[in-house]
Motif scaffolding. Structure first.
Motif, mmCIF file in Angstrom:
data_model
loop_
_atom_site.group_PDB
_atom_site.id
_atom_site.type_symbol
_atom_site.label_atom_id
_atom_site.label_comp_id
_atom_site.label_asym_id
_atom_site.label_seq_id
_atom_site.Cartn_x
_atom_site.Cartn_y
_atom_site.Cartn_z
ATOM 1 N N ALA A 67 2.709 -12.494 11.174
ATOM 2 C CA ALA A 67 1.967 -12.254 9.779
ATOM 3 C C ALA A 67 2.078 -10.827 9.123
ATOM 4 N N GLU A 68 1.752 -10.485 8.136
ATOM 5 C CA GLU A 68 2.047 -9.321 7.361
ATOM 6 C C GLU A 68 0.634 -9.413 6.576
ATOM 7 N N ARG A 69 0.276 -8.148 6.246
ATOM 8 C CA ARG A 69 -0.652 -8.013 5.178
ATOM 9 C C ARG A 69 -0.671 -6.485 4.580
ATOM 10 N N GLY A 70 -0.640 -6.400 3.186
ATOM 11 C CA GLY A 70 -0.505 -5.202 2.660
ATOM 12 C C GLY A 70 -1.040 -5.357 1.075
ATOM 13 N N SER A 71 -1.066 -4.281 0.440
ATOM 14 C CA SER A 71 -1.684 -4.233 -0.879
ATOM 15 C C SER A 71 -0.992 -3.163 -1.664
ATOM 16 N N THR A 72 -1.171 -3.125 -2.996
ATOM 17 C CA THR A 72 -0.795 -2.116 -3.722
ATOM 18 C C THR A 72 -1.547 -2.065 -5.074
ATOM 19 N N PRO A 73 -1.767 -1.110 -5.598
ATOM 20 C CA PRO A 73 -2.864 -0.830 -6.610
ATOM 21 C C PRO A 73 -2.108 -0.965 -7.961
ATOM 22 N N ARG A 74 -3.034 -1.593 -9.141
ATOM 23 C CA ARG A 74 -2.503 -1.619 -10.540
ATOM 24 C C ARG A 74 -3.642 -1.307 -11.328
ATOM 25 N N SER A 75 -3.331 -0.858 -12.376
ATOM 26 C CA SER A 75 -4.543 -0.215 -13.276
ATOM 27 C C SER A 75 -5.693 -1.417 -13.288
ATOM 28 N N THR A 76 -5.364 -2.651 -13.215
ATOM 29 C CA THR A 76 -6.365 -3.687 -13.534
ATOM 30 C C THR A 76 -7.023 -4.060 -12.192
ATOM 31 N N GLY A 77 -6.470 -3.511 -11.048
ATOM 32 C CA GLY A 77 -7.290 -3.902 -9.691
ATOM 33 C C GLY A 77 -6.150 -3.667 -8.755
#
Length: 186
Positions: A67-77
């Motif tokens: 499993a992998e988990r990551g995130s990336t920011p955007r202007s709306t969240g």
């Protein structure tokens, strides 16, 4: 004539001294590391997996689930990505000197991907999308062998062979396709 002797000839002595190849064996390994996906706008994922292999001589065939988990920011969240993967592969011990080893590996499989959007002001889920993609990778594994324990650093490059995309209103989409890079302890 000299009396017959039971001493082996030179060919027989050499044949007896040659070591037998190790018997095939099952191995299990834990893998933990990171992958950088969507290289133009990085999505950095933490990764853990379990590697079950069958080794015969210098070659290992394996099944890996993780499993992998990551995130990336955007202007709306923020868009959070979750990956559940399963792959088949082969690893070859290309070099070994004393406790030091060097392996090369190839693997390919399917990955289930879910993108989850959040609204930062509300702290709740906004939308999600999921699907399955194909992946393939090549890697090198410099390692250290201490008795029955092997430890190594997996350096790999791979590619997502199909596309997964999460649409983000008012900003660029999160797209999972093309190359990725990774490093892990194994």
């Amino acid at each position: 004539a000299p009396p017959p002797t039971d001493a082996p000839g030179p060919e027989e002595a050499h044949a007896r001294a040659a070591p037998l190849p190790p018997a095939p064996r099952w191995e299990i390994a834990a893998v933990g590391g990171v992958r950088v996906r969507e290289l133009s706008s990085p999505l950095v994922d933490g990764r853990v997996s379990l590697h079950l292999g069958w080794t015969a001589g210098p070659t290992q065939f394996f099944l890996e689930v993780g499993a992998e988990r990551g995130s990336t920011p955007r202007s709306t969240g923020t868009v959070v990505a979750l990956f559940i993967e399963s792959a088949l592969g082969a690893r070859f011990r290309a070099w070994s000197r004393g406790a030091f080893t060097f392996d090369v590996q190839a693997m390919g499989g399917a990955t289930w991907v879910e993108f989850q959007g959040t609204e930062p002001a509300l702290g709740e889920s906004a939308a999600s999308v999921s699907g399955v993609v194909g992946e393939a990778s090549l890697g090198i594994v410099p390692g250290l062998r201490l008795g029955a324990v092997n430890a190594g650093v997996l350096l790999e490059g791979g590619a997502v062979l199909s596309r997964a995309r999460a649409h983000v209103d008012g900003d660029r989409d999160v797209s999972l396709a093309g190359p990725w890079l990774g490093a892990a302890l194994t």
